[in-house]
Scaffold this motif. Structure first.
Motif, PDB file in Angstrom:
ATOM      1  N   ALA A   1       2.406 -17.920   3.612  1.00 61.18           N
ATOM      2  CA  ALA A   1       1.070 -16.995   3.574  1.00 61.18           C
ATOM      3  C   ALA A   1       1.198 -15.836   4.779  1.00 61.18           C
ATOM      4  N   LYS A   2       2.033 -16.491   5.622  1.00 61.00           N
ATOM      5  CA  LYS A   2       2.311 -15.127   6.697  1.00 61.00           C
ATOM      6  C   LYS A   2       3.133 -14.161   6.211  1.00 61.00           C
ATOM      7  N   MET A   3       4.192 -14.486   5.481  1.00 53.44           N
ATOM      8  CA  MET A   3       5.109 -13.556   4.558  1.00 53.44           C
ATOM      9  C   MET A   3       4.522 -12.652   3.796  1.00 53.44           C
ATOM     10  N   ILE A   4       3.622 -13.124   3.100  1.00 56.61           N
ATOM     11  CA  ILE A   4       2.498 -12.336   2.019  1.00 56.61           C
ATOM     12  C   ILE A   4       1.923 -11.453   2.860  1.00 56.61           C
ATOM     13  N   ARG A   5       1.258 -11.962   3.988  1.00 56.26           N
ATOM     14  CA  ARG A   5       0.346 -10.891   4.634  1.00 56.26           C
ATOM     15  C   ARG A   5       1.335  -9.910   5.198  1.00 56.26           C
ATOM     16  N   GLU A   6       2.329 -10.131   5.809  1.00 51.20           N
ATOM     17  CA  GLU A   6       3.109  -9.094   6.369  1.00 51.20           C
ATOM     18  C   GLU A   6       3.688  -8.158   5.358  1.00 51.20           C
TER      19      GLU A   6
ATOM     20  N   GLU B   1       3.081  -4.160   5.478  1.00 45.43           N
ATOM     21  CA  GLU B   1       4.007  -3.346   5.181  1.00 45.43           C
ATOM     22  C   GLU B   1       4.076  -2.162   4.051  1.00 45.43           C
ATOM     23  N   MET B   2       3.541  -2.761   2.947  1.00 45.20           N
ATOM     24  CA  MET B   2       3.294  -1.716   1.838  1.00 45.20           C
ATOM     25  C   MET B   2       2.097  -1.068   1.968  1.00 45.20           C
ATOM     26  N   TYR B   3       1.021  -1.654   2.319  1.00 41.64           N
ATOM     27  CA  TYR B   3      -0.352  -1.015   2.202  1.00 41.64           C
ATOM     28  C   TYR B   3      -1.089  -0.635   3.500  1.00 41.64           C
ATOM     29  N   GLY B   4      -0.380  -0.968   4.651  1.00 40.81           N
ATOM     30  CA  GLY B   4      -0.981  -0.730   6.015  1.00 40.81           C
ATOM     31  C   GLY B   4      -2.214  -1.564   6.295  1.00 40.81           C
ATOM     32  N   ASP B   5      -2.868  -1.022   7.263  1.00 38.00           N
ATOM     33  CA  ASP B   5      -4.198  -1.737   7.650  1.00 38.00           C
ATOM     34  C   ASP B   5      -5.170  -1.719   6.575  1.00 38.00           C
ATOM     35  N   TRP B   6      -5.177  -0.739   5.622  1.00 42.73           N
ATOM     36  CA  TRP B   6      -6.118  -0.752   4.548  1.00 42.73           C
ATOM     37  C   TRP B   6      -5.829  -2.223   3.601  1.00 42.73           C
ATOM     38  N   GLY B   7      -4.569  -2.469   3.398  1.00 47.59           N
ATOM     39  CA  GLY B   7      -4.154  -3.674   2.683  1.00 47.59           C
ATOM     40  C   GLY B   7      -4.441  -4.892   3.484  1.00 47.59           C
ATOM     41  N   VAL B   8      -4.266  -4.775   4.865  1.00 47.16           N
ATOM     42  CA  VAL B   8      -4.508  -6.271   5.458  1.00 47.16           C
ATOM     43  C   VAL B   8      -6.076  -6.381   5.370  1.00 47.16           C
TER      44      VAL B   8
ATOM     45  N   ALA C   1     -10.681  -9.364  -5.533  1.00 45.13           N
ATOM     46  CA  ALA C   1     -10.492  -8.000  -5.524  1.00 45.13           C
ATOM     47  C   ALA C   1      -9.244  -7.385  -4.972  1.00 45.13           C
ATOM     48  N   SER C   2      -8.280  -8.282  -4.588  1.00 47.72           N
ATOM     49  CA  SER C   2      -7.013  -7.958  -4.024  1.00 47.72           C
ATOM     50  C   SER C   2      -5.778  -8.853  -4.537  1.00 47.72           C
ATOM     51  N   PHE C   3      -6.140  -9.392  -5.504  1.00 49.98           N
ATOM     52  CA  PHE C   3      -5.046 -10.366  -6.161  1.00 49.98           C
ATOM     53  C   PHE C   3      -3.768  -9.493  -6.548  1.00 49.98           C
ATOM     54  N   ARG C   4      -4.041  -8.125  -7.149  1.00 42.92           N
ATOM     55  CA  ARG C   4      -3.026  -7.333  -7.306  1.00 42.92           C
ATOM     56  C   ARG C   4      -2.042  -6.866  -6.074  1.00 42.92           C
ATOM     57  N   LEU C   5      -2.758  -6.910  -4.888  1.00 42.76           N
ATOM     58  CA  LEU C   5      -2.151  -6.425  -3.610  1.00 42.76           C
ATOM     59  C   LEU C   5      -0.669  -7.893  -3.445  1.00 42.76           C
ATOM     60  N   VAL C   6      -1.318  -8.767  -3.532  1.00 45.80           N
ATOM     61  CA  VAL C   6      -0.675 -10.089  -3.489  1.00 45.80           C
ATOM     62  C   VAL C   6       0.508 -10.244  -4.483  1.00 45.80           C
ATOM     63  N   TRP C   7       0.102  -9.675  -5.571  1.00 43.45           N
ATOM     64  CA  TRP C   7       1.196 -10.019  -6.643  1.00 43.45           C
ATOM     65  C   TRP C   7       2.277  -8.885  -6.480  1.00 43.45           C
ATOM     66  N   SER C   8       1.908  -7.614  -5.987  1.00 42.10           N
ATOM     67  CA  SER C   8       2.748  -6.531  -5.563  1.00 42.10           C
ATOM     68  C   SER C   8       3.608  -6.819  -4.498  1.00 42.10           C
ATOM     69  N   ALA C   9       2.954  -7.631  -3.615  1.00 44.22           N
ATOM     70  CA  ALA C   9       3.804  -7.939  -2.163  1.00 44.22           C
ATOM     71  C   ALA C   9       4.826  -8.966  -2.768  1.00 44.22           C
ATOM     72  N   LEU C  10       4.375  -9.828  -3.629  1.00 45.50           N
ATOM     73  CA  LEU C  10       5.344 -10.972  -4.075  1.00 45.50           C
ATOM     74  C   LEU C  10       6.519 -10.351  -5.000  1.00 45.50           C
ATOM     75  N   THR C  11       6.247  -9.411  -5.499  1.00 42.73           N
ATOM     76  CA  THR C  11       7.343  -8.715  -6.297  1.00 42.73           C
ATOM     77  C   THR C  11       8.510  -8.030  -5.539  1.00 42.73           C
ATOM     78  N   TYR C  12       8.013  -7.710  -4.246  1.00 43.25           N
ATOM     79  CA  TYR C  12       9.042  -7.086  -3.469  1.00 43.25           C
ATOM     80  C   TYR C  12       9.582  -8.019  -2.192  1.00 43.25           C
ATOM     81  N   MET C  13       9.084  -9.070  -2.144  1.00 48.35           N
ATOM     82  CA  MET C  13       9.672 -10.221  -1.500  1.00 48.35           C
ATOM     83  C   MET C  13      10.945 -10.700  -1.904  1.00 48.35           C
TER      84      MET C  13
END
Length: 207
Positions: free
Chosen positions: A52-57, A61-68, A98-110
């Motif tokens: 979970a921490k890796m996903i949030r980080e 990194e990808m979307y900045g404070d807005w994504g967090v 509302a933000s599952f696509r952000l998580v999905w994209s983050a997983l793609t780049y991990m």
């Protein structure tokens, strides 16, 4: 009362890099070795909290404070790992709808997970902080609105993989049988003659 709607992401962790595959001494041998190696177990060093921490980080990194902020903040529980199995390299992650696509994209780049390797094996890459990370791919298999649907999909895919591996094994066994027939046609012919004689006694002539 406002109901918070979530999404559940079913994912598996794949290891396509053949240099990090377990050796044949660990049991990965035979016609299904590559299939099992790609779906190899993950190190116990990867815990639900760490994932979970890796996903949030990665989102930060990808979307900045807005994504967090879309996830509920850096210290919030917007992203939770509800299920993690290192043995099957499978996980179920809960996040806001509302933000599952952000998580999905983050997983793609991990691209790495912690790896605990024996000295001299060469698996994993040594990082500047002294730890080890194993190259991997996070593949999202299903996005569901309920935990139950994600679990059912995980079970269905696990059964399908088992059938696939067994099919490869049976195909290899049949290949050995066919080659054996070609090498000893005379023996097989005699066995077939005996079988035909036995089959004749299995049916009654009374109609």
């Amino acid at each position: 009362m406002v109901r918070l709607k979530n999404r559940y992401l079913l994912l598996d962790i794949l290891y396509p890099d053949s240099t990090t595959w377990p050796s044949s001494k660990t049991g990965f041998s035979g016609p299904h070795a590559a299939q099992l190696a790609i779906h190899a177990p993950t190190s116990d060093a990867l815990t639900p909290g760490l994932l979970a921490k890796m996903i949030r980080e990665e989102v930060g990194e990808m979307y900045g404070d807005w994504g967090v902020g879309k996830l509920g903040g850096a210290s919030a529980m917007g992203v939770q790992v509800k299920y993690l199995s290192p043995a099957t390299s499978t996980a179920i992650i809960r996040c806001p709808r509302a933000s599952f696509r952000l998580v999905w994209s983050a997983l793609t780049y991990m691209s790495h997970v912690p790896a605990v390797t024996e000295p001299g094996t060469g698996a994993g890459q040594r990082r500047p902080n002294g730890g080890r990370e194993r190259p991997c791919v996070f593949r999202v298999l299903r996005v569901s609105g309920t935990m139950r649907k994600a679990e059912e999909e995980a079970i269905r895919r696990a059964r399908r993989e088992i059938v696939r591996v067994r099919g490869v094994e049976e195909k290899g066994v049949l290949g050995d049988l066919i080659s054996g027939v070609e090498r000893g046609k005379a023996v097989v012919t005699s066995v077939m003659d005996v079988s035909e004689d036995e089959d004749e006694g299995m049916f009654d002539d009374d109609d």
